[in-house]
Design a protein around this motif. Structure first.
Motif, PDB file in Angstrom:
ATOM      1  N   GLU A  31       0.813  -1.221   0.000  1.00  0.00           N
ATOM      2  CA  GLU A  31       0.000   0.000   0.000  1.00  0.00           C
ATOM      3  C   GLU A  31       0.848   1.274   0.000  1.00  0.00           C
ATOM      4  O   GLU A  31       0.331   2.376  -0.154  1.00  0.00           O
ATOM      5  CB  GLU A  31      -0.931   0.001   1.229  1.00  0.00           C
ATOM      6  CG  GLU A  31      -0.262   0.245   2.597  1.00  0.00           C
ATOM      7  CD  GLU A  31       0.421  -0.987   3.197  1.00  0.00           C
ATOM      8  OE1 GLU A  31       0.839  -1.870   2.428  1.00  0.00           O
ATOM      9  OE2 GLU A  31       0.562  -1.042   4.425  1.00  0.00           O
TER      10      GLU A  31
ATOM     11  N   GLY B 111       4.810  -5.647   8.279  1.00  0.00           N
ATOM     12  CA  GLY B 111       4.865  -7.062   7.889  1.00  0.00           C
ATOM     13  C   GLY B 111       5.451  -7.998   8.926  1.00  0.00           C
ATOM     14  O   GLY B 111       5.834  -9.116   8.601  1.00  0.00           O
TER      15      GLY B 111
ATOM     16  N   GLY C  68       4.258  -1.833  11.576  1.00  0.00           N
ATOM     17  CA  GLY C  68       4.121  -0.713  10.631  1.00  0.00           C
ATOM     18  C   GLY C  68       3.330   0.475  11.123  1.00  0.00           C
ATOM     19  O   GLY C  68       3.491   1.587  10.597  1.00  0.00           O
TER      20      GLY C  68
HETATM   21  P1  AMP Z   1       1.782  -3.896   9.160  1.00  0.00           P
HETATM   22  O1  AMP Z   1       2.698  -3.809  10.340  1.00  0.00           O
HETATM   23  O2  AMP Z   1       2.482  -4.175   7.881  1.00  0.00           O
HETATM   24  O3  AMP Z   1       0.680  -4.885   9.435  1.00  0.00           O
HETATM   25  O4  AMP Z   1       1.114  -2.482   9.005  1.00  0.00           O
HETATM   26  C1  AMP Z   1       0.272  -1.964   9.999  1.00  0.00           C
HETATM   27  C2  AMP Z   1      -0.312  -0.654   9.542  1.00  0.00           C
HETATM   28  O5  AMP Z   1       0.745   0.276   9.388  1.00  0.00           O
HETATM   29  C3  AMP Z   1      -0.993  -0.724   8.205  1.00  0.00           C
HETATM   30  O6  AMP Z   1      -2.131   0.119   8.257  1.00  0.00           O
HETATM   31  C4  AMP Z   1       0.012  -0.163   7.254  1.00  0.00           C
HETATM   32  O7  AMP Z   1      -0.551   0.436   6.123  1.00  0.00           O
HETATM   33  C5  AMP Z   1       0.730   0.850   8.099  1.00  0.00           C
HETATM   34  N1  AMP Z   1       2.101   1.008   7.644  1.00  0.00           N
HETATM   35  C6  AMP Z   1       2.982   0.011   7.420  1.00  0.00           C
HETATM   36  N2  AMP Z   1       4.154   0.509   7.012  1.00  0.00           N
HETATM   37  C7  AMP Z   1       4.002   1.838   6.951  1.00  0.00           C
HETATM   38  C8  AMP Z   1       4.868   2.914   6.590  1.00  0.00           C
HETATM   39  N3  AMP Z   1       6.126   2.677   6.191  1.00  0.00           N
HETATM   40  N4  AMP Z   1       4.387   4.164   6.671  1.00  0.00           N
HETATM   41  C9  AMP Z   1       3.125   4.388   7.068  1.00  0.00           C
HETATM   42  N5  AMP Z   1       2.274   3.424   7.425  1.00  0.00           N
HETATM   43  C10 AMP Z   1       2.693   2.157   7.373  1.00  0.00           C
END
Ligand code: AMP
Ligand code: MG
Length: 404
Positions: A182, A246, A295
């Motif tokens: 995303e 992730g 994230g």
């Molecule tokens: P995740 O840890 O990949 O499950 O992401 C958790 C949330 O954080 C999701 O809503 C992602 O879209 C957001 N997110 C992940 N990486 C980033 C980033 N580098 N910058 C902003 N938001 C992020």
């Protein structure tokens, strides 16, 4: 899942101080000294004047007003040593060596000069306005012990004792890998299904503010092969790899598998805290360590400051107890903590005439970067429930150096 203190210990156990490097003084700010700095000569090296005025023998000025004959001048940097005999004086300037025969310096403001004579209005105390040889340190005395964090004034002390270069611990090379299909960069167009990459710029800035400058980030797809390849390369090139996003248990969260596939050994995955629970740490042999941060932006910031920063600081030579900066300051407002898990509440530091107070910042969730943007750090709330009235001292973990 392990407790935050256990995770903190694992971080410190699994990082080592980096090899020592020799740097010119202008590159030493914030570095940790890997050597003992001693005075290369007495400091000051001779009796020196602390004032602009006249050097004389106190015996000549026991009853004032008294008039003495002016026989010469010594300015700072002058090698001249005119002998001050009874009935004479020498003009002296701040920082100049006191000439032989003189034991006192009288401030120019307490004298009047005319032709070749100087009149002293009041009798000085013998020895007045003289900085004594070695009064600050004797030759060979320790000025800065090993482990000193090199502040501006510590760099001054090193320069003043003749050290143009210093041996300091190396600092880690760090890279940031952001994962998420995303993600788009701040300057890109975004659809309603997309998110701007805020963690990349934010973590690089957090690294820079603590002295780890020049770090870059890359954005990776949610793909096991891509992540494995990039993690393997990064672990070979850098001392510390930060992977963001992730790291949780969703079906597109590949980081923990990619880490193992790339040859990493997971040290822990999951820390009992909010936000930041899915945090991961791994090692790649004795070479590199990897941190996987969740994230959500507040989780990433908290995870960085709780575990990544202490690891970086330890590698840079700081003592274990100095690796996680914290200050204690009173709360600006009442705060209730429901308890259950350790929490890190975003908070702002407000400077008042009487000192700092800590103001909690309301946040909707760990995705609330609006709250994050207002915060200067977090308040540590241990798992026990607590009612904390305004004025209670709380532990504040800053997101930028305050006094540390
Ligand atoms: P995740 O840890 O990949 O499950 O992401 C958790 C949330 O954080 C999701 O809503 C992602 O879209 C957001 N997110 C992940 N990486 C980033 C980033 N580098 N910058 C902003 N938001 C992020
Ligand atoms: Mg993701």
């Amino acid at each position: 899942m392990i407790s935050p203190p256990e995770a903190f210990c694992k971080v410190l156990e699994n990082v080592a101080r980096l090899p020592v490097v020799s740097l010119p003084l202008k590159e030493c700010l914030g570095r940790v000294l890997a050597d003992t700095i001693r005075a290369d000569r007495d400091m000051p090296p001779a009796d020196r004047s602390a004032m602009d005025g006249y050097a004389a023998g106190a015996a000549d000025l026991a009853s004032c007003p008294a008039t003495l004959r002016l026989i010469g001048e010594v300015a700072a940097g002058s090698p001249l040593r005119p002998r001050v005999r009874p009935g004479t004086c020498v003009r002296i300037l701040t920082g100049a060596n006191v000439p032989p025969g003189a034991d006192t310096v009288v401030m120019v403001e307490q004298t009047s000069a005319k032709d070749e004579t100087v009149t002293f209005r009041a009798a000085p105390k013998p020895g007045e306005n003289i900085l004594r040889r070695a009064e600050n340190a004797r030759k060979g005395e320790v000025l800065l012990p090993e482990g000193t964090v090199l502040s501006a004034s510590a760099i001054g002390a090193a320069a003043s004792s003749g050290h143009a270069r210093l041996k300091v611990y190396g600092i880690p090379r760090v890279t940031v890998l952001c994962t998420g299909a995303e993600l788009r960069d701040a300057g890109d167009r975004v659809g309603i299904h997309q998110e701007r990459n805020s963690n990349g710029p934010s973590l690089c800035a957090a690294l820079a503010v603590w002295g780890y400058r020049g770090c870059r980030y890359a954005t990776l797809a949610d793909n096991l092969d891509v992540q494995t390849r990039r993690i393997r390369t990064a672990a070979a090139r850098y001392d510390v790899v930060l992977v963001v996003g992730g790291v949780s248990v969703g079906c597109y969260d590949y980081v923990s598998r990619a880490v193992e596939a790339a040859g990493g050994k997971t040290l822990f995955h999951g820390v009992a805290m909010k936000p930041g629970k899915p945090l991961l740490m791994a090692r790649f042999g004795r070479r590199a360590v990897l941190f996987g941060l969740p994230g959500n932006p507040l989780s990433a910031m908290v995870g960085f400051h709780e575990f990544v920063l202490p690891g970086l600081r330890r590698m840079s030579g700081l003592a274990a107890e100095a690796c996680r900066p914290a200050i204690y300051a009173p709360l600006a407002a009442d705060l209730t903590h429901k308890g259950g898990t350790q929490r890190h509440m975003p908070a702002r530091i407000r400077w008042q005439p009487t000192g700092a107070v800590i103001e909690p910042v309301e946040s909707q969730s760990s995705a609330d970067l609006v709250a994050g943007g207002k915060a200067d750090g977090t308040i540590l709330l241990l798992p026990q429930p607590k009612v904390l009235p305004a004025g209670t001292l709380v532990e504040f973990r800053p997101w930028r150096p305050l006094v540390i």
